[in-house]
Write an enzyme that holds these catalytic residues in place. Structure first.
Site, PDB file in Angstrom:
ATOM      1  N   ASP A 186      41.829  61.784  43.029  1.00  0.00           N
ATOM      2  CA  ASP A 186      40.435  61.420  42.856  1.00  0.00           C
ATOM      3  C   ASP A 186      39.607  62.664  43.101  1.00  0.00           C
ATOM      4  OD1 ASP A 186      38.237  59.663  42.524  1.00  0.00           O
ATOM      5  OD2 ASP A 186      37.932  59.687  44.692  1.00  0.00           O
ATOM      6  N   GLU A 272      41.515  60.684  36.693  1.00  0.00           N
ATOM      7  CA  GLU A 272      40.447  60.044  35.936  1.00  0.00           C
ATOM      8  C   GLU A 272      40.017  60.986  34.825  1.00  0.00           C
ATOM      9  OE1 GLU A 272      37.188  57.370  38.146  1.00  0.00           O
ATOM     10  OE2 GLU A 272      37.755  59.198  39.137  1.00  0.00           O
ATOM     11  N   CYS A 328      44.824  43.961  47.833  1.00  0.00           N
ATOM     12  CA  CYS A 328      44.847  42.650  47.194  1.00  0.00           C
ATOM     13  C   CYS A 328      44.291  42.681  45.776  1.00  0.00           C
ATOM     14  CB  CYS A 328      44.088  41.630  48.033  1.00  0.00           C
ATOM     15  SG  CYS A 328      42.318  41.940  48.095  1.00  0.00           S
ATOM     16  N   CYS A 344      37.444  45.190  52.850  1.00  0.00           N
ATOM     17  CA  CYS A 344      37.611  44.249  51.744  1.00  0.00           C
ATOM     18  C   CYS A 344      37.202  42.838  52.190  1.00  0.00           C
ATOM     19  CB  CYS A 344      39.069  44.259  51.287  1.00  0.00           C
ATOM     20  SG  CYS A 344      39.431  42.987  50.084  1.00  0.00           S
ATOM     21  N   CYS A 347      40.699  40.357  51.893  1.00  0.00           N
ATOM     22  CA  CYS A 347      41.846  40.453  52.797  1.00  0.00           C
ATOM     23  C   CYS A 347      41.530  41.183  54.102  1.00  0.00           C
ATOM     24  CB  CYS A 347      43.019  41.128  52.095  1.00  0.00           C
ATOM     25  SG  CYS A 347      42.766  42.866  51.733  1.00  0.00           S
ATOM     26  N   ASP A 354      37.705  57.390  49.356  1.00  0.00           N
ATOM     27  CA  ASP A 354      38.365  58.308  48.417  1.00  0.00           C
ATOM     28  C   ASP A 354      39.866  58.073  48.332  1.00  0.00           C
ATOM     29  OD1 ASP A 354      35.942  59.609  47.899  1.00  0.00           O
ATOM     30  OD2 ASP A 354      36.155  60.769  49.738  1.00  0.00           O
TER      31      ASP A 354
HETATM   32 ZN    ZN Z   1      41.605  43.342  49.715  1.00  0.00          ZN
END
Ligand code: ZN
Length: 415
Positions: A186, A272, A328, A344, A347, A354
């Site tokens: 990245d 990318e 997840c 998140c 989860c 990064d």
């Molecule tokens: Zn998650």
């Protein structure tokens, strides 16, 4: 395989005069042909070919301007060939390649010698037509036959010779793409590159470091009288500093890309496919993006991967690499530019922004491959653009129209 070796040369005063003449003549011929091409197209909708222009130059232009015969005629012809290539590139891809511009005597100067060039590694000299034994620093040896030599001069007055060599080196064969040997990268501004295995490469911010000095020198230059000797001295100071910035930037990028491609644990690199031009349209990011020079990073990485047999997979620029939870797979849409880490909502995993992006890029890259991996070139199969395209305001629409898309996701992963 063809490889270019660039050496610093120290021409004698006599040779400098010859170089100056050749630079001037090549530039003159190039601009003359470009002007002819433009007028022919405007007035008669006609496209002038390379052969026609070369013949016209030999028969008419040289008779008109006798001084053109003082320099290597093959260099003049190659200037026309360069113009032809520039036009072909433009018409092949009018969106990303610009129309050829007129050359200025203030820019970097160069001419090419397609034949009768020699590199003497014992004496440490390079010989081209009409200039024998130019002292050179041959810091790197090569094996193979010399194809062409391009002599160039930077705005600060340094001379270089770029020697194109047909080497006996074979490109290494790529190995199959495997999860264990794949690496996601990245790109960012805080750290230049963040790898999915946890490695980070710092961003030296070369321009930022010298910006104050550059501003000072440019201010001094602007206050000198035009055409004066002092103005020229000030101009050279600015040029030298700018070259220093560019050189240190290039040095760092070469070191990073080399260490990435020479890692025996890494046989596949996922990256990318950034829209650098689009990102630079954002005024807040433009300078930092330009300073990090992602474009050059990709160019260097691309050819080094080819040389050393590493697979390079570019993933789609709209793939939501920062916002997806690596554990997840849930999409966290509320991620802001300023958030360096996030949790998140599904989860509860805490992510470093990064590192998570780098891991996602690796996953996307591996998924982008078809089941029969050997048949399709990995570089040519980007991920499907599944990003929801919601246009909220007119400003956004305009940006989309100008081709400014690709800012959002890429830019967000930067800061
Ligand atoms: Zn998650």
């Amino acid at each position: 395989m063809l490889r270019a070796y660039k050496y610093r040369i120290y021409p004698t005063e006599e040779q400098k005069v010859l170089f100056a003449k050749t630079f001037g003549c090549c530039r003159f011929v190039y601009n003359w042909a470009l002007n002819l091409k433009i007028t022919a197209y405007k007035e008669r909708k006609e496209t002038l070919g390379n052969v026609y222009l070369t013949n016209l130059m030999k028969s008419e232009l040289k008779a008109e301007h006798e001084w053109l015969s003082e320099v290597n005629s093959q260099s003049l012809q190659s200037a026309l060939r360069n113009l032809d290539t520039a036009c072909t590139n433009f018409f092949r891809n009018t969106k990303t390649v610009g129309f050829p511009r007129f050359k200025s005597r203030k820019d970097r100067q160069s001419f090419l010698c397609p034949q009768h060039c020699r590199v003497d590694s014992e004496k440490g000299t390079i010989t081209i037509p009409k200039a024998k034994d130019i002292p050179a620093v041959l810091h790197r040896k090569f094996k193979g036959t010399v194809k062409t030599v391009t002599v160039s001069m930077t705005p600060s007055g340094k001379y270089f010779a770029s020697v194109l060599v047909d080497t006996a080196i074979q490109e290494l064969l790529t190995t199959p793409v495997e999860n264990d040997t794949a690496l996601g990268i990245d790109l960012g501004i805080k750290s230049l590159a963040i790898c999915s295995d946890g490695r980070t490469f710092g961003n030296p911010k070369n321009l930022q470091r010298s910006l104050d000095r550059l501003k000072l020198f440019q201010k001094r230059l602007s206050r000198k009288q035009k055409g004066s000797a002092n103005r020229n001295k000030a101009r050279i100071k600015v040029a030298r500093l700018q070259e220093h910035i560019a050189d240190s930037r290039k040095d760092n990028l070469h070191k990073i890309t080399r260490s990435l491609t020479h890692d025996s644990q890494v046989r596949t690199i996922c990256m990318e496919d950034l829209n650098v031009k689009g990102m630079q349209r954002n005024h807040h990011l433009a300078q930092a993006v330009g300073d990090a020079s992602f474009g050059m990073f990709l160019t260097l990485l691309e050819y080094k991967c080819k040389w050393y047999g590493v697979n390079l997979i570019k993933i789609d620029r709209f793939a939501p690499s920062s916002k997806t939870c690596g554990k997840c797979g849930c999409l966290y849409k509320g991620l802001k530019l300023s958030e360096r880490s996030w949790t998140c909502p599904e989860c509860g995993t805490h992510h470093d922004r990064d590192l998570n992006a780098a891991c996602n890029i690796k996953e996307f890259g591996l998924k982008a491959l078809p089941s029969e991996r050997g048949k399709v070139k990995p570089v040519d199969c980007p991920l499907v653009d599944d990003r929801p395209r919601v246009l909220k305001s007119n400003g956004r629409k305009k940006q989309e129209k100008r081709g400014g898309t690709g800012i959002s996701e890429a830019a967000k992963s930067l800061v």
